[in-house]
Design an enzyme around this catalytic site. Structure first.
Site, PDB file in Angstrom:
ATOM      1  N   GLN A  27       0.808  -1.227   0.000  1.00  7.12           N
ATOM      2  CA  GLN A  27       0.000   0.000   0.000  1.00  7.12           C
ATOM      3  C   GLN A  27       0.840   1.275   0.000  1.00  7.12           C
ATOM      4  O   GLN A  27       0.428   2.296  -0.551  1.00  7.12           O
ATOM      5  CB  GLN A  27      -0.930  -0.026   1.234  1.00  7.12           C
ATOM      6  CG  GLN A  27      -1.875   1.150   1.341  1.00  7.12           C
ATOM      7  CD  GLN A  27      -2.675   1.110   2.655  1.00  7.12           C
ATOM      8  OE1 GLN A  27      -2.440   0.285   3.523  1.00  7.12           O
ATOM      9  NE2 GLN A  27      -3.630   2.011   2.783  1.00  7.12           N
ATOM     10  N   TYR A  54       3.109 -11.502   4.139  1.00  2.90           N
ATOM     11  CA  TYR A  54       2.830 -10.083   3.911  1.00  2.90           C
ATOM     12  C   TYR A  54       3.469  -9.637   2.589  1.00  2.90           C
ATOM     13  O   TYR A  54       4.688  -9.663   2.429  1.00  2.90           O
ATOM     14  CB  TYR A  54       3.343  -9.206   5.064  1.00  2.90           C
ATOM     15  CG  TYR A  54       2.652  -9.461   6.400  1.00  2.90           C
ATOM     16  CD1 TYR A  54       1.527 -10.284   6.497  1.00  2.90           C
ATOM     17  CD2 TYR A  54       3.120  -8.870   7.562  1.00  2.90           C
ATOM     18  CE1 TYR A  54       0.905 -10.528   7.714  1.00  2.90           C
ATOM     19  CE2 TYR A  54       2.490  -9.093   8.795  1.00  2.90           C
ATOM     20  CZ  TYR A  54       1.385  -9.930   8.853  1.00  2.90           C
ATOM     21  OH  TYR A  54       0.770 -10.156  10.073  1.00  2.90           O
ATOM     22  N   GLN A 292      -1.033   9.177  11.228  1.00  2.56           N
ATOM     23  CA  GLN A 292      -1.794   8.137  11.945  1.00  2.56           C
ATOM     24  C   GLN A 292      -0.959   7.568  13.087  1.00  2.56           C
ATOM     25  O   GLN A 292      -1.429   7.390  14.211  1.00  2.56           O
ATOM     26  CB  GLN A 292      -2.147   6.985  10.990  1.00  2.56           C
ATOM     27  CG  GLN A 292      -3.097   7.370   9.871  1.00  2.56           C
ATOM     28  CD  GLN A 292      -3.319   6.235   8.881  1.00  2.56           C
ATOM     29  OE1 GLN A 292      -2.540   5.274   8.838  1.00  2.56           O
ATOM     30  NE2 GLN A 292      -4.362   6.336   8.083  1.00  2.56           N
TER      31      GLN A 292
HETATM   32  P1  NDP Z   1      -5.138  -1.702  12.953  1.00  3.89           P
HETATM   33  O1  NDP Z   1      -6.398  -2.400  13.262  1.00  3.89           O
HETATM   34  O2  NDP Z   1      -4.679  -0.685  13.923  1.00  3.89           O
HETATM   35  O3  NDP Z   1      -5.272  -1.074  11.510  1.00  3.89           O
HETATM   36  C1  NDP Z   1      -4.234  -0.255  11.013  1.00  3.89           C
HETATM   37  C2  NDP Z   1      -4.772   0.561   9.854  1.00  3.89           C
HETATM   38  O4  NDP Z   1      -5.790   1.462  10.307  1.00  3.89           O
HETATM   39  C3  NDP Z   1      -3.703   1.432   9.238  1.00  3.89           C
HETATM   40  O5  NDP Z   1      -2.909   0.750   8.307  1.00  3.89           O
HETATM   41  C4  NDP Z   1      -4.530   2.548   8.648  1.00  3.89           C
HETATM   42  O6  NDP Z   1      -5.120   2.041   7.458  1.00  3.89           O
HETATM   43  C5  NDP Z   1      -5.626   2.748   9.700  1.00  3.89           C
HETATM   44  N1  NDP Z   1      -5.216   3.682  10.759  1.00  3.89           N
HETATM   45  C6  NDP Z   1      -4.224   3.519  11.686  1.00  3.89           C
HETATM   46  N2  NDP Z   1      -4.152   4.573  12.504  1.00  3.89           N
HETATM   47  C7  NDP Z   1      -5.117   5.417  12.111  1.00  3.89           C
HETATM   48  C8  NDP Z   1      -5.527   6.685  12.576  1.00  3.89           C
HETATM   49  N3  NDP Z   1      -4.919   7.283  13.600  1.00  3.89           N
HETATM   50  N4  NDP Z   1      -6.575   7.290  11.944  1.00  3.89           N
HETATM   51  C9  NDP Z   1      -7.181   6.701  10.905  1.00  3.89           C
HETATM   52  N5  NDP Z   1      -6.826   5.494  10.398  1.00  3.89           N
HETATM   53  C10 NDP Z   1      -5.803   4.855  11.012  1.00  3.89           C
HETATM   54  O7  NDP Z   1      -3.925  -2.723  12.850  1.00  3.89           O
HETATM   55  P2  NDP Z   1      -3.552  -3.794  11.686  1.00  3.89           P
HETATM   56  O8  NDP Z   1      -4.760  -4.497  11.208  1.00  3.89           O
HETATM   57  O9  NDP Z   1      -2.687  -3.115  10.686  1.00  3.89           O
HETATM   58  O10 NDP Z   1      -2.690  -4.811  12.538  1.00  3.89           O
HETATM   59  C11 NDP Z   1      -1.469  -4.373  13.126  1.00  3.89           C
HETATM   60  C12 NDP Z   1      -0.404  -5.408  12.873  1.00  3.89           C
HETATM   61  O11 NDP Z   1      -0.788  -6.649  13.470  1.00  3.89           O
HETATM   62  C13 NDP Z   1      -0.149  -5.769  11.405  1.00  3.89           C
HETATM   63  O12 NDP Z   1       0.678  -4.850  10.754  1.00  3.89           O
HETATM   64  C14 NDP Z   1       0.515  -7.115  11.550  1.00  3.89           C
HETATM   65  O13 NDP Z   1       1.865  -6.949  11.930  1.00  3.89           O
HETATM   66  C15 NDP Z   1      -0.272  -7.730  12.711  1.00  3.89           C
HETATM   67  N6  NDP Z   1      -1.362  -8.592  12.221  1.00  3.89           N
HETATM   68  C16 NDP Z   1      -1.278  -9.933  12.507  1.00  3.89           C
HETATM   69  C17 NDP Z   1      -2.243 -10.815  12.079  1.00  3.89           C
HETATM   70  C18 NDP Z   1      -2.110 -12.266  12.396  1.00  3.89           C
HETATM   71  O14 NDP Z   1      -2.870 -13.091  11.853  1.00  3.89           O
HETATM   72  N7  NDP Z   1      -1.198 -12.659  13.232  1.00  3.89           N
HETATM   73  C19 NDP Z   1      -3.407 -10.362  11.278  1.00  3.89           C
HETATM   74  C20 NDP Z   1      -3.418  -8.919  11.079  1.00  3.89           C
HETATM   75  C21 NDP Z   1      -2.450  -8.090  11.543  1.00  3.89           C
HETATM   76  P3  NDP Z   1      -5.514   2.963   6.170  1.00  3.89           P
HETATM   77  O15 NDP Z   1      -4.699   4.190   6.197  1.00  3.89           O
HETATM   78  O16 NDP Z   1      -5.249   2.101   5.013  1.00  3.89           O
HETATM   79  O17 NDP Z   1      -6.958   3.226   6.338  1.00  3.89           O
END
Ligand code: NDP
Length: 327
Positions: A27, A54, A292
């Site tokens: 992304q 990833y 963010q």
């Molecule tokens: P979140 O639920 O916190 O989502 C993060 C996303 O939310 C960002 O990429 C962004 O997306 C949006 N965001 C973050 N901060 C803000 C803000 N302040 N205001 C508005 N939008 C915001 O966490 P993730 O789902 O990314 O999970 C975190 C980590 O956990 C991953 O990177 C990975 O390392 C791990 N993970 C592990 C999994 C597993 O199966 N073990 C599965 C999923 C995640 P955008 O800008 O695109 O809207």
């Protein structure tokens, strides 16, 4: 930044960590990835989460290139990888938790990350087609070989984690010390009920994912102004279908009002709510933009506001407090 022991291990992990799912190698551009890692490290984050799947290995490659450029001492941070889904798996030997795949995936992750060892190595999902003995022996041997330091699981049931511990005990092997489950205001059962005994018995640590439910708990989908946001990405239609529903939207709207009354932002409230749980060792943050991450890295400042009364009021609003079995 606060640091805590990862479960009963001696490993100190920052309570906020940073992950690269969807973002790195996909992304966002590499310079933004670098900026985000700089911000996290400068704020005291010491754990960077990654996985073979990833961006089909690209996320590890980007993180490896960034780490190589930095002058950060290797003993000042932790890096993980996770194996199960493969890095663009095309044939059956390229996925799962067999000795073959776990060893090969570890070597490949080290090569992409340009590291000598992984601090944490996760079994990304349980694999019912591989005997538990094979997986536990393999992880133990990778530790003995110095290729990984600790191993853990992701989205395993408490029963599967205990089975791994049984095998480890019977054979004097090192068992899993950490689990990586989803945990946020909308998804609570595993952390709050299912694992409640094994925090004590095996000293399980947790690195929780999606604290903002993929951004839903930022409140931005209520007005839908951010066309580049994760849940609008074509390849994530399945996730959008699951999350962009009427019921969660009602809760997010109420939460947004609640956060405003508290005088904080909703992303900060949502992350602080996860931090408040003492069984959460570290909250893995995700971000596609520096602003963010700047916002969520400040989440711990909300903790003093989360009194028992405020937590109770949030439970009334969320309507999903898990019921503990009566034993
Ligand atoms: P979140 O639920 O916190 O989502 C993060 C996303 O939310 C960002 O990429 C962004 O997306 C949006 N965001 C973050 N901060 C803000 C803000 N302040 N205001 C508005 N939008 C915001 O966490 P993730 O789902 O990314 O999970 C975190 C980590 O956990 C991953 O990177 C990975 O390392 C791990 N993970 C592990 C999994 C597993 O199966 N073990 C599965 C999923 C995640 P955008 O800008 O695109 O809207």
């Amino acid at each position: 930044m606060e640091y805590t022991n990862l479960g009963k291990t001696g490993l100190m992990v920052s309570r906020l960590s940073f992950g690269s799912w969807i973002t790195f190698g996909n992304q966002i551009g590499d310079s933004v990835s670098e900026r985000l890692m700089d911000m996290a490290y400068e704020a005291g984050v010491n754990f960077f989460d990654n996985a073979e799947v990833y961006a089909q290995g690209e996320s590890e490659r980007v993180m490896g290139q960034i780490l190589k450029k930095k002058t950060w001492r290797r003993d000042s941070y932790l890096v993980s990888s996770k194996a199960f889904f493969g890095a663009g798996a095309e044939v059956p030997t390229q996925r799962g938790l067999s000795r073959k795949h776990l060893v090969e995936a570890c070597h490949q992750a080290l090569e992409r990350l340009e590291l000598d060892y992984l601090d944490l190595y996760f079994c990304h999902r349980p694999d019912k087609a591989t005997p538990m003995e094979e997986t536990v022996w393999t992880m133990h041997n990778l530790i003995q070989q110095g290729k990984i330091l600790y191993w853990g699981t992701s989205e395993w049931s408490a029963q599967e984690i205990m089975e791994a511990h049984m095998v480890a005990r019977q054979n004097n092997l090192i068992g899993p010390v950490v689990e990586q489950p989803q945990y946020n205001m909308l998804v609570r059962d595993k952390i709050e009920v299912e694992y409640s005994q094994i925090y004590k018995t095996v000293g399980l640590g947790t690195t929780i994912w999606s604290p903002l439910a993929s951004g839903l708990l930022s409140g931005k989908y209520l007005t839908d102004q951010d066309a580049s946001a994760r849940l609008h990405r074509a390849e994530l239609g399945w996730l959008a279908e699951r999350l962009l529903q009427e019921e969660p939207a009602k809760k997010v709207k109420a939460l947004k009002g609640f956060a405003e009354e508290l005088g904080v932002t909703l992303p900060q409230l949502a992350v602080a709510w996860c931090l408040k749980n003492p069984n959460v060792s570290t909250v893995i943050l995700g971000a596609s933009k520096p602003e963010q991450l700047a916002e969520t890295l400040q989440s711990a400042s909300v903790l003093p506001l989360l009194t028992d009364e405020v937590m109770d009021a949030l439970d009334v609003l969320l309507q999903n407090k898990p019921v503990h079995p009566p034993y």
